[in-house]
Design an enzyme around this catalytic site. Structure first.
Site, PDB file in Angstrom:
ATOM      1  N   GLY A  87       0.832  -1.212   0.000  1.00 32.54           N
ATOM      2  CA  GLY A  87       0.000   0.000   0.000  1.00 32.54           C
ATOM      3  C   GLY A  87       0.859   1.252   0.000  1.00 32.54           C
ATOM      4  O   GLY A  87       1.920   1.291  -0.631  1.00 32.54           O
ATOM      5  N   GLN A  88       0.406   2.263   0.749  1.00 28.10           N
ATOM      6  CA  GLN A  88       1.106   3.546   0.741  1.00 28.10           C
ATOM      7  C   GLN A  88       2.519   3.421   1.305  1.00 28.10           C
ATOM      8  O   GLN A  88       3.476   3.908   0.709  1.00 28.10           O
ATOM      9  CB  GLN A  88       0.319   4.571   1.582  1.00 28.10           C
ATOM     10  CG  GLN A  88      -1.050   4.901   1.013  1.00 28.10           C
ATOM     11  CD  GLN A  88      -0.945   5.859  -0.151  1.00 28.10           C
ATOM     12  OE1 GLN A  88      -0.269   5.586  -1.140  1.00 28.10           O
ATOM     13  NE2 GLN A  88      -1.599   6.987  -0.039  1.00 28.10           N
ATOM     14  N   ILE A  89       2.630   2.770   2.474  1.00 27.16           N
ATOM     15  CA  ILE A  89       3.979   2.647   3.061  1.00 27.16           C
ATOM     16  C   ILE A  89       4.795   1.631   2.265  1.00 27.16           C
ATOM     17  O   ILE A  89       5.961   1.864   1.957  1.00 27.16           O
ATOM     18  CB  ILE A  89       3.931   2.242   4.552  1.00 27.16           C
ATOM     19  CG1 ILE A  89       3.083   3.240   5.349  1.00 27.16           C
ATOM     20  CG2 ILE A  89       5.343   2.171   5.134  1.00 27.16           C
ATOM     21  CD1 ILE A  89       2.946   2.911   6.832  1.00 27.16           C
ATOM     22  N   GLY A  90       4.184   0.505   1.904  1.00 25.40           N
ATOM     23  CA  GLY A  90       4.903  -0.544   1.162  1.00 25.40           C
ATOM     24  C   GLY A  90       5.522   0.001  -0.118  1.00 25.40           C
ATOM     25  O   GLY A  90       6.699  -0.247  -0.415  1.00 25.40           O
ATOM     26  N   ASP A 147       1.396  -8.617  -1.714  1.00 28.49           N
ATOM     27  CA  ASP A 147       0.109  -8.070  -1.249  1.00 28.49           C
ATOM     28  C   ASP A 147      -0.998  -9.040  -1.654  1.00 28.49           C
ATOM     29  O   ASP A 147      -0.896  -9.704  -2.701  1.00 28.49           O
ATOM     30  CB  ASP A 147      -0.147  -6.690  -1.882  1.00 28.49           C
ATOM     31  CG  ASP A 147      -1.120  -5.841  -1.049  1.00 28.49           C
ATOM     32  OD1 ASP A 147      -0.691  -4.809  -0.509  1.00 28.49           O
ATOM     33  OD2 ASP A 147      -2.317  -6.220  -0.943  1.00 28.49           O
ATOM     34  N   ILE A 171       5.320  -2.690  11.027  1.00 30.30           N
ATOM     35  CA  ILE A 171       4.870  -1.284  11.045  1.00 30.30           C
ATOM     36  C   ILE A 171       3.352  -1.206  11.274  1.00 30.30           C
ATOM     37  O   ILE A 171       2.812  -0.178  11.648  1.00 30.30           O
ATOM     38  CB  ILE A 171       5.289  -0.551   9.739  1.00 30.30           C
ATOM     39  CG1 ILE A 171       6.812  -0.621   9.535  1.00 30.30           C
ATOM     40  CG2 ILE A 171       4.827   0.902   9.743  1.00 30.30           C
ATOM     41  CD1 ILE A 171       7.370   0.207   8.371  1.00 30.30           C
ATOM     42  N   ASN A 224      -0.261  -1.115  12.679  1.00 27.07           N
ATOM     43  CA  ASN A 224      -0.810  -0.650  13.968  1.00 27.07           C
ATOM     44  C   ASN A 224      -1.930  -1.542  14.481  1.00 27.07           C
ATOM     45  O   ASN A 224      -2.548  -2.236  13.688  1.00 27.07           O
ATOM     46  CB  ASN A 224      -1.377   0.770  13.777  1.00 27.07           C
ATOM     47  CG  ASN A 224      -0.331   1.839  14.021  1.00 27.07           C
ATOM     48  OD1 ASN A 224       0.473   1.729  14.929  1.00 27.07           O
ATOM     49  ND2 ASN A 224      -0.374   2.876  13.194  1.00 27.07           N
ATOM     50  N   ARG A 282       9.545  13.172  14.302  1.00 26.72           N
ATOM     51  CA  ARG A 282       8.506  14.218  14.332  1.00 26.72           C
ATOM     52  C   ARG A 282       8.845  15.256  15.400  1.00 26.72           C
ATOM     53  O   ARG A 282       8.774  16.464  15.156  1.00 26.72           O
ATOM     54  CB  ARG A 282       7.136  13.585  14.640  1.00 26.72           C
ATOM     55  CG  ARG A 282       6.540  12.886  13.447  1.00 26.72           C
ATOM     56  CD  ARG A 282       5.201  12.226  13.774  1.00 26.72           C
ATOM     57  NE  ARG A 282       4.605  11.699  12.550  1.00 26.72           N
ATOM     58  CZ  ARG A 282       3.762  10.664  12.504  1.00 26.72           C
ATOM     59  NH1 ARG A 282       3.408  10.044  13.619  1.00 26.72           N
ATOM     60  NH2 ARG A 282       3.263  10.270  11.351  1.00 26.72           N
ATOM     61  N   HIS A 319       3.530   3.180  21.096  1.00 24.13           N
ATOM     62  CA  HIS A 319       3.252   4.087  19.971  1.00 24.13           C
ATOM     63  C   HIS A 319       1.771   4.455  20.013  1.00 24.13           C
ATOM     64  O   HIS A 319       0.963   3.982  19.246  1.00 24.13           O
ATOM     65  CB  HIS A 319       3.595   3.379  18.656  1.00 24.13           C
ATOM     66  CG  HIS A 319       3.331   4.210  17.440  1.00 24.13           C
ATOM     67  ND1 HIS A 319       3.929   5.422  17.226  1.00 24.13           N
ATOM     68  CD2 HIS A 319       2.533   4.003  16.364  1.00 24.13           C
ATOM     69  CE1 HIS A 319       3.521   5.918  16.071  1.00 24.13           C
ATOM     70  NE2 HIS A 319       2.662   5.078  15.528  1.00 24.13           N
TER      71      HIS A 319
HETATM   72  P1  A3D Z   1      -2.495   0.812   3.008  1.00 24.43           P
HETATM   73  O1  A3D Z   1      -2.086   1.818   1.997  1.00 24.43           O
HETATM   74  O2  A3D Z   1      -3.948   0.530   3.191  1.00 24.43           O
HETATM   75  O3  A3D Z   1      -1.734  -0.552   2.698  1.00 24.43           O
HETATM   76  C1  A3D Z   1      -1.972  -1.738   3.384  1.00 24.43           C
HETATM   77  C2  A3D Z   1      -1.865  -2.867   2.388  1.00 24.43           C
HETATM   78  O4  A3D Z   1      -1.982  -4.095   3.102  1.00 24.43           O
HETATM   79  C3  A3D Z   1      -2.964  -2.865   1.309  1.00 24.43           C
HETATM   80  O5  A3D Z   1      -2.382  -2.774   0.018  1.00 24.43           O
HETATM   81  C4  A3D Z   1      -3.685  -4.203   1.531  1.00 24.43           C
HETATM   82  O6  A3D Z   1      -4.114  -4.832   0.328  1.00 24.43           O
HETATM   83  C5  A3D Z   1      -2.585  -5.024   2.207  1.00 24.43           C
HETATM   84  N1  A3D Z   1      -3.087  -6.194   2.935  1.00 24.43           N
HETATM   85  C6  A3D Z   1      -4.236  -6.329   3.652  1.00 24.43           C
HETATM   86  N2  A3D Z   1      -4.338  -7.573   4.143  1.00 24.43           N
HETATM   87  C7  A3D Z   1      -3.206  -8.221   3.768  1.00 24.43           C
HETATM   88  C8  A3D Z   1      -2.721  -9.540   3.981  1.00 24.43           C
HETATM   89  N3  A3D Z   1      -3.428 -10.438   4.697  1.00 24.43           N
HETATM   90  N4  A3D Z   1      -1.532  -9.879   3.439  1.00 24.43           N
HETATM   91  C9  A3D Z   1      -0.836  -8.995   2.707  1.00 24.43           C
HETATM   92  N5  A3D Z   1      -1.243  -7.734   2.452  1.00 24.43           N
HETATM   93  C10 A3D Z   1      -2.420  -7.358   2.988  1.00 24.43           C
HETATM   94  O7  A3D Z   1      -1.928   1.217   4.466  1.00 24.43           O
HETATM   95  P2  A3D Z   1      -0.560   2.004   4.809  1.00 24.43           P
HETATM   96  O8  A3D Z   1       0.551   1.431   3.988  1.00 24.43           O
HETATM   97  O9  A3D Z   1      -0.809   3.475   4.802  1.00 24.43           O
HETATM   98  O10 A3D Z   1      -0.393   1.573   6.339  1.00 24.43           O
HETATM   99  C11 A3D Z   1      -0.133   0.237   6.689  1.00 24.43           C
HETATM  100  C12 A3D Z   1      -0.174   0.034   8.190  1.00 24.43           C
HETATM  101  O11 A3D Z   1       0.848   0.810   8.820  1.00 24.43           O
HETATM  102  C13 A3D Z   1      -1.478   0.457   8.889  1.00 24.43           C
HETATM  103  O12 A3D Z   1      -1.827  -0.485   9.872  1.00 24.43           O
HETATM  104  C14 A3D Z   1      -1.116   1.795   9.543  1.00 24.43           C
HETATM  105  O13 A3D Z   1      -1.914   2.089  10.657  1.00 24.43           O
HETATM  106  C15 A3D Z   1       0.313   1.518   9.936  1.00 24.43           C
HETATM  107  N6  A3D Z   1       1.134   2.698  10.217  1.00 24.43           N
HETATM  108  C16 A3D Z   1       1.996   2.597  11.258  1.00 24.43           C
HETATM  109  C17 A3D Z   1       2.809   3.664  11.588  1.00 24.43           C
HETATM  110  C18 A3D Z   1       3.751   3.550  12.737  1.00 24.43           C
HETATM  111  O14 A3D Z   1       4.463   4.478  13.035  1.00 24.43           O
HETATM  112  C19 A3D Z   1       3.810   2.330  13.505  1.00 24.43           C
HETATM  113  C20 A3D Z   1       2.757   4.858  10.846  1.00 24.43           C
HETATM  114  C21 A3D Z   1       1.863   4.922   9.788  1.00 24.43           C
HETATM  115  C22 A3D Z   1       1.055   3.832   9.471  1.00 24.43           C
END
Ligand code: A3D
Length: 318
Positions: free
Chosen positions: A11-14, A33, A118, A120, A151, A175
């Site tokens: 997703g966004q972070i990946g 994914d 990462i 949450n 930050r 966190h």
């Molecule tokens: P997003 O862009 O929604 O990406 C998540 C990805 O996970 C999507 O592409 C989904 O398809 C995929 N996914 C869902 N289920 C599965 C699975 N079973 N196996 C493999 N892939 C799957 O989210 P994001 O990248 O913005 O954020 C990801 C996570 O990081 C979230 O839980 C956020 O809350 C967390 N996060 C943590 C921090 C910290 O500082 C710890 C900061 C920002 C975000």
């Protein structure tokens, strides 16, 4: 041979992780994914920038854990991010299920990997990941403290008009809203922040506001974006951990690590300074905390423990 980093969640972070890793020429990247098209599309898009940016790593996308086999590092962002008004804890039920699936997928395919979580709510999810996967505790770690500290340092730098590289600080604990900015270990241009207060360079009230903004730093971005949460700074922080491990840099970084008596607490993950090198988490660094810091750190760890107890009610196998 190039090292291999698998990113679970494209997703966004990946996607941002993949891009940063490629730009640094750090390792080959496998984007995994459940939405395979997103993983494949992002891998191909980044790969097509290699002639422009001059990097030489292999990028691929998949939804098959076989393709992630023998990864040196795995960074997990699979899960759901927050929407405006949600706390990180609201994500517990859904992300717990996802992390169980991920743990099953990686534990036998990459038993020697350094695994950075990462997803949450961070401290509880990384603890669940370690339990579900049974991978060694020194090789399963959570990313949060680098981001929270970054930050805080950025906000201080804006306030005090001092470059970020002249400011040192740690934000530790869980966190969440209870995270603790360690003011006793905060230095600006070699001077303790507590001395800057005495000299009138910053008021205690203003510093408290900056600490509060740091705690709510994620929510501030969620509110602006409306869909999704922060991803550039979280990805940069995750890459720093991966790089430190792969290059055996032995830097001291604030990360969510398994505590076994350190900081007076046992059998819980929470944000503390650790040394990361080729052995994974090689050491947990115990800072001298003031009595206020100790108390706030304990409260923060207690809230992680409460949330982990809630997780155990959702899945009794934990
Ligand atoms: P997003 O862009 O929604 O990406 C998540 C990805 O996970 C999507 O592409 C989904 O398809 C995929 N996914 C869902 N289920 C599965 C699975 N079973 N196996 C493999 N892939 C799957 O989210 P994001 O990248 O913005 O954020 C990801 C996570 O990081 C979230 O839980 C956020 O809350 C967390 N996060 C943590 C921090 C910290 O500082 C710890 C900061 C920002 C975000």
């Amino acid at each position: 041979m190039k090292k291999k980093i698998t990113l679970i969640g494209a997703g966004q972070i990946g996607g941002t992780l993949a891009h940063l890793i490629a730009l640094k020429d750090l390792a080959d990247v496998v984007l995994f994914d459940v939405a395979a098209g997103i993983a494949k599309g992002k891998a191909l898009d980044i790969a097509q920038s290699s002639p422009v940016n001059g990097f030489n790593v292999n990028l691929s996308g998949t939804d098959d854990y076989e393709d992630t086999k023998n990864s040196d590092v795995i960074i997990i962002t699979a899960g759901v991010p927050r929407k405006p008004g949600m706390t990180r804890d609201d994500l517990l039920g859904i992300n717990l299920k996802i992390i169980k699936e991920v743990a099953e997928g990686i534990k036998n395919t990459s038993p020697n990997a350094f695994v950075i979580c990462i997803t949450n709510p961070l401290d509880v999810i990384v603890m669940a990941l370690q339990k579900y996967s049974s991978l060694p505790k020194n090789k399963v770690i959570g990313m949060a403290g680098i981001l929270d500290s970054s930050r805080f340092i950025y906000f201080l730098s804006q306030e005090l008009k001092v470059p970020v590289d002249k400011i040192k600080s740690f934000v530790l604990g869980g966190h969440g809203d209870s995270m603790v900015a360690m003011l006793g270990s905060t230095e600006v241009d070699g001077q303790k922040i507590t001395d800057l207060i005495k000299e009138g360079k910053i008021s205690k009230e203003r510093l408290d506001q900056i600490v509060d903004r740091t705690k709510k730093g994620g929510a501030e971005i969620v509110k602006y974006l409306e869909k999704g949460s922060a991803f550039y700074a979280p990805a940069a922080s995750g890459v720093e951990m991966a790089e430190c491990y792969l290059k055996d840099l032995k830097k001291q970084l604030p990360c969510a690590a398994h505590l076994d008596g350190e900081y007076g607490t046992k059998d819980i993950y929470a944000g503390v300074p650790v040394i990361i090198g080729s052995g994974g988490v090689e050491k947990i660094v115990e800072l001298q905390l003031s009595s206020d810091e100790k108390e706030n750190f304990k409260k923060s760890v207690d809230s992680v423990r409460d949330l982990f107890n809630a997780a155990k009610k959702i899945d009794t196998s934990l």
